[in-house]
Write a protein that holds these residues in place. Sequence first.
Motif, PDB file in Angstrom:
ATOM      1  N   TYR A 173      55.947  20.585  48.678  1.00 59.57           N
ATOM      2  CA  TYR A 173      56.245  20.208  50.051  1.00 59.57           C
ATOM      3  C   TYR A 173      54.996  20.309  50.910  1.00 59.57           C
ATOM      4  O   TYR A 173      54.257  21.292  50.816  1.00 59.57           O
ATOM      5  CB  TYR A 173      57.325  21.122  50.633  1.00 59.57           C
ATOM      6  CG  TYR A 173      58.581  21.163  49.800  1.00 59.57           C
ATOM      7  CD1 TYR A 173      59.530  20.157  49.913  1.00 59.57           C
ATOM      8  CD2 TYR A 173      58.814  22.191  48.903  1.00 59.57           C
ATOM      9  CE1 TYR A 173      60.679  20.186  49.151  1.00 59.57           C
ATOM     10  CE2 TYR A 173      59.962  22.225  48.141  1.00 59.57           C
ATOM     11  CZ  TYR A 173      60.896  21.219  48.269  1.00 59.57           C
ATOM     12  OH  TYR A 173      62.036  21.240  47.511  1.00 59.57           O
ATOM     13  N   GLU A 174      54.753  19.311  51.746  1.00 58.28           N
ATOM     14  CA  GLU A 174      53.660  19.347  52.717  1.00 58.28           C
ATOM     15  C   GLU A 174      54.280  19.309  54.108  1.00 58.28           C
ATOM     16  O   GLU A 174      55.036  18.397  54.422  1.00 58.28           O
ATOM     17  CB  GLU A 174      52.712  18.163  52.518  1.00 58.28           C
ATOM     18  CG  GLU A 174      51.926  18.236  51.239  1.00 58.28           C
ATOM     19  CD  GLU A 174      50.939  17.102  51.098  1.00 58.28           C
ATOM     20  OE1 GLU A 174      50.745  16.344  52.070  1.00 58.28           O
ATOM     21  OE2 GLU A 174      50.361  16.978  50.009  1.00 58.28           O
ATOM     22  N   ARG A 175      53.956  20.305  54.921  1.00 57.16           N
ATOM     23  CA  ARG A 175      54.535  20.426  56.257  1.00 57.16           C
ATOM     24  C   ARG A 175      53.432  20.482  57.306  1.00 57.16           C
ATOM     25  O   ARG A 175      52.304  20.858  57.012  1.00 57.16           O
ATOM     26  CB  ARG A 175      55.392  21.691  56.355  1.00 57.16           C
ATOM     27  CG  ARG A 175      56.532  21.697  55.355  1.00 57.16           C
ATOM     28  CD  ARG A 175      57.383  22.942  55.492  1.00 57.16           C
ATOM     29  NE  ARG A 175      58.450  22.956  54.530  1.00 57.16           N
ATOM     30  CZ  ARG A 175      59.647  22.407  54.709  1.00 57.16           C
ATOM     31  NH1 ARG A 175      59.909  21.808  55.850  1.00 57.16           N
ATOM     32  NH2 ARG A 175      60.570  22.471  53.789  1.00 57.16           N
ATOM     33  N   ASP A 176      53.787  20.140  58.561  1.00 56.47           N
ATOM     34  CA  ASP A 176      52.819  20.266  59.646  1.00 56.47           C
ATOM     35  C   ASP A 176      52.880  21.685  60.208  1.00 56.47           C
ATOM     36  O   ASP A 176      53.602  22.539  59.702  1.00 56.47           O
ATOM     37  CB  ASP A 176      53.060  19.206  60.731  1.00 56.47           C
ATOM     38  CG  ASP A 176      54.419  19.342  61.393  1.00 56.47           C
ATOM     39  OD1 ASP A 176      55.175  20.255  61.049  1.00 56.47           O
ATOM     40  OD2 ASP A 176      54.716  18.506  62.273  1.00 56.47           O
ATOM     41  N   ALA A 187      60.775  12.143  55.888  1.00 60.24           N
ATOM     42  CA  ALA A 187      59.432  12.302  55.341  1.00 60.24           C
ATOM     43  C   ALA A 187      59.228  11.330  54.183  1.00 60.24           C
ATOM     44  O   ALA A 187      60.182  10.897  53.538  1.00 60.24           O
ATOM     45  CB  ALA A 187      59.247  13.734  54.852  1.00 60.24           C
ATOM     46  N   GLY A 220      56.257  23.172  61.020  1.00 64.35           N
ATOM     47  CA  GLY A 220      57.193  23.360  59.925  1.00 64.35           C
ATOM     48  C   GLY A 220      57.967  22.112  59.553  1.00 64.35           C
ATOM     49  O   GLY A 220      58.809  22.158  58.669  1.00 64.35           O
ATOM     50  N   ARG A 221      57.701  20.990  60.217  1.00 64.80           N
ATOM     51  CA  ARG A 221      58.410  19.749  59.910  1.00 64.80           C
ATOM     52  C   ARG A 221      57.872  19.169  58.603  1.00 64.80           C
ATOM     53  O   ARG A 221      56.669  19.139  58.373  1.00 64.80           O
ATOM     54  CB  ARG A 221      58.219  18.740  61.041  1.00 64.80           C
ATOM     55  CG  ARG A 221      59.143  17.551  60.959  1.00 64.80           C
ATOM     56  CD  ARG A 221      59.013  16.704  62.201  1.00 64.80           C
ATOM     57  NE  ARG A 221      57.783  15.927  62.213  1.00 64.80           N
ATOM     58  CZ  ARG A 221      57.652  14.711  61.691  1.00 64.80           C
ATOM     59  NH1 ARG A 221      58.673  14.135  61.129  1.00 64.80           N
ATOM     60  NH2 ARG A 221      56.503  14.078  61.755  1.00 64.80           N
ATOM     61  N   LEU A 222      58.775  18.720  57.758  1.00 65.18           N
ATOM     62  CA  LEU A 222      58.392  18.170  56.457  1.00 65.18           C
ATOM     63  C   LEU A 222      57.728  16.813  56.642  1.00 65.18           C
ATOM     64  O   LEU A 222      58.294  15.906  57.235  1.00 65.18           O
ATOM     65  CB  LEU A 222      59.626  18.029  55.558  1.00 65.18           C
ATOM     66  CG  LEU A 222      59.372  17.544  54.137  1.00 65.18           C
ATOM     67  CD1 LEU A 222      58.527  18.555  53.378  1.00 65.18           C
ATOM     68  CD2 LEU A 222      60.681  17.297  53.436  1.00 65.18           C
TER      69      LEU A 222
END
Length: 130
Positions: A113-116, A80, A119-121
């Motif tokens: 943290y920003e995730r899709d 990321a 849950g992927r970072l």
Amino acid sequence: MDYAPRTMMEMSVAFLAFLLAAGTGLMLFQNGASLNALAYVSGQAQNRSLHQTASPIASDGTFSGAEVLHVLARLEEGDAEIIVNGVRYEAPLEREQLRVSGIHLQAKYVPQYERDESGRLLRLILRRVP
């Protein structure tokens, strides 16, 4: 009188055989359980889709400047992107091109943290704590 001691000896041998079989079964069960746990741990270590992220173990949830610099140095393809005080770092990152003048080693940084949706970072945003 011959029959009672012989029966007692047969029962003793049968009981010892039972204890031996039960002990061996328990030992095999424990050995199988430990091998199963070892296989699971080694499988997790070899899984390339899992990435270890830097997370403080016993602290207030902040990163030191040295930890931030270490994370940036280990940034690899597919990781990321990392934003430190508004400066964007993304892979592939050449260590010679790394601008670290804005990262103070003694300062503390708060992660966001920003995730899709899976849950992927996607993005790690680090802001300096005043």
